[in-house]
Design a protein around this motif. Structure first.
Motif, PDB file in Angstrom:
ATOM      1  N   THR A 138     -48.794 -84.489   1.718  1.00 41.95           N
ATOM      2  CA  THR A 138     -50.203 -84.721   1.400  1.00 41.95           C
ATOM      3  C   THR A 138     -51.063 -83.795   2.253  1.00 41.95           C
ATOM      4  OG1 THR A 138     -50.489 -86.422   3.100  1.00 41.95           O
ATOM      5  CG2 THR A 138     -49.720 -87.143   0.921  1.00 41.95           C
ATOM      6  N   HIS A 168     -55.598 -88.789  -4.773  1.00 41.57           N
ATOM      7  CA  HIS A 168     -55.072 -88.244  -3.516  1.00 41.57           C
ATOM      8  C   HIS A 168     -54.768 -86.748  -3.698  1.00 41.57           C
ATOM      9  CE1 HIS A 168     -54.669 -92.130  -1.455  1.00 41.57           C
ATOM     10  NE2 HIS A 168     -54.343 -92.624  -2.657  1.00 41.57           N
ATOM     11  N   TYR A 169     -54.569 -86.065  -2.562  1.00 42.26           N
ATOM     12  CA  TYR A 169     -54.318 -84.620  -2.624  1.00 42.26           C
ATOM     13  C   TYR A 169     -52.938 -84.296  -2.063  1.00 42.26           C
ATOM     14  CZ  TYR A 169     -59.151 -84.290  -3.936  1.00 42.26           C
ATOM     15  OH  TYR A 169     -60.328 -84.436  -4.616  1.00 42.26           O
ATOM     16  N   THR A 213     -57.919 -79.396 -11.129  1.00 43.54           N
ATOM     17  CA  THR A 213     -58.645 -80.324 -10.258  1.00 43.54           C
ATOM     18  C   THR A 213     -59.462 -79.610  -9.188  1.00 43.54           C
ATOM     19  OG1 THR A 213     -56.718 -80.560  -8.797  1.00 43.54           O
ATOM     20  CG2 THR A 213     -56.919 -82.127 -10.616  1.00 43.54           C
ATOM     21  N   ILE A 240     -53.289 -77.121  -2.892  1.00 49.48           N
ATOM     22  CA  ILE A 240     -53.402 -78.572  -3.078  1.00 49.48           C
ATOM     23  C   ILE A 240     -53.907 -78.887  -4.488  1.00 49.48           C
ATOM     24  CG2 ILE A 240     -53.804 -79.025  -0.638  1.00 49.48           C
ATOM     25  CD1 ILE A 240     -56.786 -79.488  -1.393  1.00 49.48           C
ATOM     26  N   GLN A 241     -53.482 -80.056  -5.002  1.00 51.26           N
ATOM     27  CA  GLN A 241     -53.931 -80.558  -6.292  1.00 51.26           C
ATOM     28  C   GLN A 241     -54.135 -82.069  -6.180  1.00 51.26           C
ATOM     29  OE1 GLN A 241     -51.756 -78.948  -9.725  1.00 51.26           O
ATOM     30  NE2 GLN A 241     -50.741 -77.492  -8.363  1.00 51.26           N
ATOM     31  N   ARG A 242     -54.939 -82.608  -7.082  1.00 48.30           N
ATOM     32  CA  ARG A 242     -55.289 -84.024  -7.026  1.00 48.30           C
ATOM     33  C   ARG A 242     -54.382 -84.839  -7.945  1.00 48.30           C
ATOM     34  NH1 ARG A 242     -60.592 -83.556  -7.595  1.00 48.30           N
ATOM     35  NH2 ARG A 242     -60.644 -83.877  -9.838  1.00 48.30           N
ATOM     36  N   SER A 292     -49.617 -82.999 -11.244  1.00 46.56           N
ATOM     37  CA  SER A 292     -50.103 -83.972 -10.262  1.00 46.56           C
ATOM     38  C   SER A 292     -51.044 -84.971 -10.918  1.00 46.56           C
ATOM     39  CB  SER A 292     -50.811 -83.247  -9.117  1.00 46.56           C
ATOM     40  OG  SER A 292     -51.912 -82.509  -9.615  1.00 46.56           O
ATOM     41  N   LEU A 303     -57.689 -74.477  -3.186  1.00 48.49           N
ATOM     42  CA  LEU A 303     -58.051 -75.508  -4.151  1.00 48.49           C
ATOM     43  C   LEU A 303     -57.532 -75.052  -5.499  1.00 48.49           C
ATOM     44  CD1 LEU A 303     -61.758 -75.957  -2.953  1.00 48.49           C
ATOM     45  CD2 LEU A 303     -59.648 -76.857  -1.927  1.00 48.49           C
ATOM     46  N   VAL A 353     -62.156 -82.640   0.385  1.00 47.23           N
ATOM     47  CA  VAL A 353     -61.460 -81.850   1.405  1.00 47.23           C
ATOM     48  C   VAL A 353     -62.359 -81.645   2.623  1.00 47.23           C
ATOM     49  CG1 VAL A 353     -60.458 -79.595   1.944  1.00 47.23           C
ATOM     50  CG2 VAL A 353     -59.942 -80.694  -0.242  1.00 47.23           C
ATOM     51  N   MET A 389     -63.177 -82.094  -5.484  1.00 44.32           N
ATOM     52  CA  MET A 389     -62.148 -81.662  -4.546  1.00 44.32           C
ATOM     53  C   MET A 389     -62.793 -81.048  -3.308  1.00 44.32           C
ATOM     54  SD  MET A 389     -59.019 -78.908  -4.977  1.00 44.32           S
ATOM     55  CE  MET A 389     -57.876 -79.939  -5.905  1.00 44.32           C
TER      56      MET A 389
END
Length: 598
Positions: free
Chosen positions: A439, A392-393, A461, A385-387, A411, A457, A470, A466
């Protein structure tokens, strides 16, 4: 000085006979035993010094997150210098000693073992310059990459991490660059293959020896190449014939004559192979150096030189020791087979996790891939995941969306609304269906109560914010025990461990040195080349779990699924499950034989 290098083009070094190689064993074996002891003592001492320096800096282990420390800190430079000293120690006693006693054998010289070891150690002075450093780095790190056999045992298994190799193999232009670089390294190694020989056997400086090697190889590479091909073919055929004779034939005979005795015979030869295999590998490396030294001596003398090794009367004692050792394995094999149920411990199944949501069986890091893994009953999925720029993720692996969507933006350069206009595309995508990047909330809601999530993660970001965000999403859904927070960013895992001890955390690295178990996280994830038996034992010694990533080939999967690794990331989930099923249907005897034959 190079008068002897003006050889006649017709000179062709002979290929040693089996009798000559056989006679050389009596000298090779005691040198190998003594060299192994010195290597062990010296390397253990240097590693203790390195560990001491690391403790001074507050570190007990080094991983990928310590790269900046290694290259931009004086203590890091000291550790690098000690690492180079460790490589040099191996060059001295794992390679230089072989060259020295090979030269003594071929020249009919007599020198004590101690004098040879002192000479090998003193030769390191000539490597104390930039040429010597380059040579040590090549022998220790680059030669194994190109498959060269003239290397040292410390790093002979060194290779590119599997995930990097997969990227290279799947990208044509990267593969072309990689091929050119490897060929270049192979050619350089071939040209300078006799650098150490001239320095050790004829007292030249490293520069003089390398110059002679380059000139000789450039002039006679065809003859030397074909001599090596003939020599290696002879050795390989011999080994294959020996294996057929010692294993296949006896097993076939026993299965016909006394079928009930086949079990202990299989265990016996498996035990014998586990012991003799490393010995043969060691002898093979010595024979390789012996043959190269013979080639060197032929061209150095400027005339065809016979491969002469005197008969050695002590060889019979080594053979007797081998026979006695094999004899002791027979009753041990019978005891193992007779008490198989008592001594065999049932192995726990390794938990298989689909890499990037579905491995190679679904669209990478996609919601459809997650659903596929759920439908297949997979234990867990790993995803990244990235921001986004508006906080948002989204699920994505690379620094940008270029590879998966064709849009070369990260992202952080896009809002969630912009990201959701993209279409994931790969070989499994349907051309008429646009699946946008998912998402984190979608992944959590889809997986809740159905599958374990390993949330990586990722990228720039992967910070404390994060982690906070999360964890809040996970707790809101009551999924604390269904989620692992993972990252290659050490500060993020250290923060999660400190602030959210109730969360399960995984520290990811593709290298590791020192006390691996001291790294942060409840679970340590290492790339398959770094997940050695010692690293695994160290991780378990502190009650932590171990993840290996990302074995995809059958032999690698089979290996790790038989170990005490707790969790395995793979792109080949179906193949991994097939192998698990095969292992579970094996008898205890079959498992033992397979483990011994690894």
């Amino acid at each position: 000085m190079f008068k002897k290098s003006e050889q006649n083009n017709k000179i062709k070094p002979t290929v040693p006979t089996f009798r000559q190689l056989w006679r050389s064993l009596a000298t090779i074996l005691p040198y190998q035993v003594a060299s192994a002891v010195l290597l062990l003592l010296g390397s253990q001492g240097l590693q203790l010094v390195i560990a001491g320096v690391m403790r001074i800096t507050g570190r007990r282990a080094l991983s990928w997150s310590d790269v900046s420390f290694i290259f931009f800190n004086p203590w890091g430079w000291l550790i690098l210098a000690l690492g180079a000293a460790l490589l040099a120690w191996y060059v001295a006693f794992d390679l230089n000693v072989k060259i020295l006693y090979s030269g003594q054998l071929l020249r009919g010289q007599r020198q004590s073992m101690w004098a040879t070891f002192v000479q090998a150690a003193m030769s390191l002075k000539k490597l104390g310059n930039w040429r010597g450093l380059l040579l040590i780095v090549y022998i220790g790190l680059l030669a194994p990459l190109v498959g060269a056999h003239l290397t040292i045992s410390l790093t002979e298994q060194f290779r590119l991490p599997n995930f990097i190799q997969l990227v290279i193999d799947s990208t044509p232009w990267l593969w072309a660059v990689y091929f050119v670089v490897m060929m270049g390294l192979f050619i350089v190694g071939s040209l300078y293959v006799f650098c150490l020989h001239g320095m050790l056997l004829d007292g030249e400086t490293l520069a003089e020896s390398c110059r002679w090697s380059r000139q000789t190889m450039a002039k006679h590479w065809r003859s030397i190449f074909w001599q090596q091909i003939k020599y290696n073919t002879k050795i390989i055929l011999t080994v294959v014939l020996a294996l057929i004779t010692m294993i296949a034939v006896p097993v076939v005979v026993l299965s016909v004559w006394r079928p009930e005795q086949t079990d202990w015979w299989e265990v016996f030869w498996s035990l014998a192979g586990a012991i003799i295999g490393p010995i043969l590998t060691s002898i093979g490396s010595c024979w390789l150096v012996l043959n190269l030294t013979h080639v060197y001596q032929t061209y150095r003398d400027g005339q065809e030189r016979s491969f002469v090794v005197d008969k050695h009367r002590h060889l019979r004692w080594w053979l007797l020791g081998l026979v006695v050792g094999l004899g002791l394995l027979m009753p041990l094999s019978w005891l193992i087979v007779s008490n198989i149920d008592q001594i065999f411990e049932e192995m726990d199944d390794v938990l298989v996790v689909a890499h990037r949501a579905a491995g190679n069986e679904g669209v990478e890091n996609s919601l459809s891939g997650l659903q596929y893994s759920i439908d297949q009953g997979t234990y867990g999925v790993e995803f990244d995941i990235q921001r986004t720029s508006d906080g948002h993720y989204v699920v994505n692996h690379d620094n940008t969306f270029a590879r998966m969507t064709g849009v070369d933006k990260s992202s952080t350069q896009m809002t969630l609304a912009e990201v959701q206009t993209l279409c994931l595309q790969d070989a499994r995508s349907k051309p008429d269906v646009c699946e946008p990047p998912a998402t984190l909330e979608q992944f959590l809601d889809t997986a809740r109560g159905k599958i374990t999530l390993f949330i990586e993660l990722k990228g720039e970001t992967a910070d404390e914010q994060m982690v906070d965000d999360v964890v809040a999403m996970v707790k809101e859904r009551g999924m604390e025990r269904e989620v692992y927070l993972t990252s290659i960013e050490r500060p993020a895992i250290e923060y999660a461990d400190r602030v959210y001890p109730e969360m399960q955390t995984v520290y990811v690295s593709f290298v590791g040195y020192g006390e691996i178990s001291s790294l942060p996280g409840d679970v340590i994830a290492l790339e398959e080349s770094a997940m050695t038996s010692s690293a695994l034992a160290d991780i378990h010694s502190r009650g932590k779990q171990a993840i290996v990533w990302t074995p995809d080939k059958r032999d690698s999967l089979d290996h790790f699924l038989r170990t005490q690794v707790d969790i395995l990331y793979t792109d080949e989930v179906t193949l991994a499950k097939t192998i698990v099923d095969e292992i579970n249907h094996q008898s205890p005897l079959e498992r033992i034989v397979d483990l011994l034959n690894e």
